[in-house]
Scaffold this active site. Structure first.
Site, PDB file in Angstrom:
ATOM      1  N   LYS A  58       0.771  -1.193  -0.092  1.00 26.28           N
ATOM      2  CA  LYS A  58       0.004  -0.039  -0.017  1.00 26.28           C
ATOM      3  C   LYS A  58       0.650   1.154   0.032  1.00 26.28           C
ATOM      4  O   LYS A  58       0.378   2.197  -0.242  1.00 26.28           O
ATOM      5  CB  LYS A  58      -1.018   0.013   1.142  1.00 26.28           C
TER       6      LYS A  58
ATOM      7  N   LYS B 179      -5.031 -10.375  -5.779  1.00 22.68           N
ATOM      8  CA  LYS B 179      -6.222 -10.563  -5.234  1.00 22.68           C
ATOM      9  C   LYS B 179      -7.511  -9.469  -5.671  1.00 22.68           C
ATOM     10  O   LYS B 179      -6.961  -8.331  -5.867  1.00 22.68           O
ATOM     11  CB  LYS B 179      -6.138 -10.638  -3.554  1.00 22.68           C
TER      12      LYS B 179
ATOM     13  N   LYS C  19     -11.303  -3.920  -2.983  1.00 17.37           N
ATOM     14  CA  LYS C  19     -12.047  -2.768  -3.317  1.00 17.37           C
ATOM     15  C   LYS C  19     -11.331  -1.577  -3.404  1.00 17.37           C
ATOM     16  O   LYS C  19     -12.071  -0.537  -4.130  1.00 17.37           O
ATOM     17  CB  LYS C  19     -13.202  -2.718  -2.056  1.00 17.37           C
TER      18      LYS C  19
HETATM   19  P1  ATP Z   1      -8.343  -3.544  -0.005  1.00 16.17           P
HETATM   20  O1  ATP Z   1      -7.936  -4.528  -1.108  1.00 16.17           O
HETATM   21  O2  ATP Z   1      -9.039  -2.008  -0.460  1.00 16.17           O
HETATM   22  O3  ATP Z   1      -7.629  -3.125   1.042  1.00 16.17           O
HETATM   23  P2  ATP Z   1     -10.179  -5.337   0.982  1.00 16.17           P
HETATM   24  O4  ATP Z   1     -10.893  -5.783  -0.219  1.00 16.17           O
HETATM   25  O5  ATP Z   1      -8.659  -6.347   1.281  1.00 16.17           O
HETATM   26  O6  ATP Z   1      -9.460  -3.978   1.039  1.00 16.17           O
HETATM   27  P3  ATP Z   1     -10.675  -5.505   3.897  1.00 16.17           P
HETATM   28  O7  ATP Z   1     -11.653  -4.784   4.548  1.00 16.17           O
HETATM   29  O8  ATP Z   1      -9.194  -5.244   4.040  1.00 16.17           O
HETATM   30  O9  ATP Z   1     -11.162  -5.325   2.221  1.00 16.17           O
HETATM   31  O10 ATP Z   1     -10.817  -7.068   4.137  1.00 16.17           O
HETATM   32  C1  ATP Z   1     -11.821  -7.691   4.803  1.00 16.17           C
HETATM   33  C2  ATP Z   1     -11.840  -9.272   4.645  1.00 16.17           C
HETATM   34  O11 ATP Z   1     -11.861  -9.927   3.459  1.00 16.17           O
HETATM   35  C3  ATP Z   1     -10.318  -9.767   5.373  1.00 16.17           C
HETATM   36  O12 ATP Z   1     -10.602 -10.807   6.144  1.00 16.17           O
HETATM   37  C4  ATP Z   1      -9.786  -9.905   3.946  1.00 16.17           C
HETATM   38  O13 ATP Z   1      -8.766 -11.100   4.062  1.00 16.17           O
HETATM   39  C5  ATP Z   1     -10.823 -10.758   3.147  1.00 16.17           C
HETATM   40  N1  ATP Z   1     -10.523 -10.365   1.768  1.00 16.17           N
HETATM   41  C6  ATP Z   1     -10.298  -9.514   0.926  1.00 16.17           C
HETATM   42  N2  ATP Z   1     -10.102  -9.542  -0.347  1.00 16.17           N
HETATM   43  C7  ATP Z   1     -10.100 -10.778  -0.498  1.00 16.17           C
HETATM   44  C8  ATP Z   1     -10.122 -11.719  -1.630  1.00 16.17           C
HETATM   45  N3  ATP Z   1      -9.665 -11.231  -2.806  1.00 16.17           N
HETATM   46  N4  ATP Z   1     -10.571 -12.915  -1.350  1.00 16.17           N
HETATM   47  C9  ATP Z   1     -10.846 -13.468  -0.209  1.00 16.17           C
HETATM   48  N5  ATP Z   1     -10.767 -12.662   0.955  1.00 16.17           N
HETATM   49  C10 ATP Z   1     -10.691 -11.588   0.821  1.00 16.17           C
END
Ligand code: ATP
Ligand code: LTN
Length: 328
Positions: free
Chosen positions: A112, A194, A197
């Site tokens: 990040k 991955k 968002k």
């Molecule tokens: P960003 O990617 O913008 O940092 P994020 O999509 O990872 O945000 P978080 O709120 O950080 O969202 O994650 C919430 C939960 O979702 C965490 O347990 C994280 O591991 C899970 N998660 C996030 N992205 C994925 C993915 N692509 N596949 C499976 N689990 C995910």
């Protein structure tokens, strides 16, 4: 019965990676009768700039989504992180036993912060410490998360062990729980990384609120390869990712999916997948919209949850103060 805890950032619309990586596993554990804690980590979200009006909306949306996904506030303590100030308080204490080197090794921070030079917030660097406090306050044994958060839970374990060694038994040592399938859903436009968002393009993810047309468009443009068979192969990353989603939303095994699409190509498969995702999301979207029409009830649920969480967090924080010698 175990103490289970997870949290998500209200930093944007939730996507199916968040849902299958963290929300659905938590709901399963809740329904098996474990003691569950789930919260919206608003103080984590502000480690990068947030628009206050949007943040508030995201928070209500997140709570409505948890409820629609089956979280029962009678069984799961559901609240907003900023309402329980013990999180930031314990975060400070843990700051004082963690090392700079440990935080510098965190891959999420490195990802990040990349390219941002000196303009990265101190909060983004310190983020895993607040997360460790979130976990350790509640005697958490199991943390259901996506693969990307494993390193952070390991840091929480290290800090708990260090604290216990230095000051005597205080914290339970938590374990990450990462599902075999769905713990790392990849970006539709980039199957090497991955689904996220905060991705640059909306074509990266399927939001839980995407309508039929949007889902069909995003799946149609998902990156695959030049082969023509629908066969699960980890080296065919784009297809493997789409088949994982297919399996998650339908409950079908990879072999069943392969059999269904034998002799057919990407066109049919993608149409089938888009339909299956829409069928899965539609009932949940109706429920989310229903919950969102009654903001007062959502706030009431959060008030009750914060009260329950506060009770547990205050007890733990009192013990921490005694152990470190600031309690007179
Ligand atoms: P960003 O990617 O913008 O940092 P994020 O999509 O990872 O945000 P978080 O709120 O950080 O969202 O994650 C919430 C939960 O979702 C965490 O347990 C994280 O591991 C899970 N998660 C996030 N992205 C994925 C993915 N692509 N596949 C499976 N689990 C995910
Ligand atoms: N860092 C996590 C969110 C998070 C979390 C937690 C997850 C904050 N505190 C405690 C599990 C337990 C993320 O998903 N980005």
């Amino acid at each position: 019965m175990a103490n289970v805890l997870t949290a998500l950032q209200p930093s944007g619309i939730l996507h199916i990676g968040n849902y299958f990586g963290a929300i659905e596993p938590l709901v399963q554990l809740q329904n098996e009768g474990h003691r569950n804690v789930l919260f919206c980590v608003d103080y984590h979200a502000i480690t990068v700039a947030q628009d206050p009006t949007q943040l508030r909306k995201n928070m209500l949306f997140a709570i409505a989504t948890y409820l629609a996904a089956g979280v029962d506030p009678e069984k799961t303590i559901l609240f907003q992180q900023s309402r329980v100030s013990e999180h930031t308080e314990l975060g400070w204490v843990l700051n004082c036993i963690a090392s700079m080197g440990e935080l510098e090794r965190m891959t999420q921070y490195k990802d990040k912060a990349r390219g941002k030079g000196e303009n990265v917030s101190v909060g983004l660097f310190d983020y895993p410490i607040l997360m460790a406090a979130d976990i350790l306050l509640y005697d958490t044994e199991i943390v259901p998360i996506g693969e990307d958060q494993k390193q952070h839970v390991e840091l929480a374990r290290d800090l708990a062990e260090r604290f216990n060694k230095r000051f005597g038994q205080t914290f339970v040592i938590p374990k990450p729980q990462i599902r075999q399938q769905g713990a790392r859903i990849m970006g539709l436009d980039d199957p090497e990384h991955k689904m996220s968002k905060s991705a640059a393009s909306e074509k990266n993810y399927i939001s839980l609120m995407d309508d039929e047309k949007t889902v069909a468009k995003k799946i149609a443009s998902a990156v695959t390869d030049s082969e023509s068979t629908i066969v699960y192969d980890v080296n065919r990353k784009g297809l493997a990712n789409l088949m994982t989603m297919y399996s998650l939303v339908t409950g079908m095994t990879m072999i069943e999916i392969e059999t269904m699409y034998q002799g057919k190509g990407y066109g049919d498969f993608k149409k089938g997948l888009a339909q299956a995702i829409t069928d899965y999301l539609k009932p949940m979207q109706e429920k989310i919209n229903g919950y969102l029409t009654d903001e007062a009830s959502l706030k009431q649920i959060l008030d009750l949850g914060a009260e329950k969480a506060k009770h547990l967090a205050q007890t733990k924080m009192k013990l921490v103060r005694e152990k470190i010698g600031v309690q007179l």
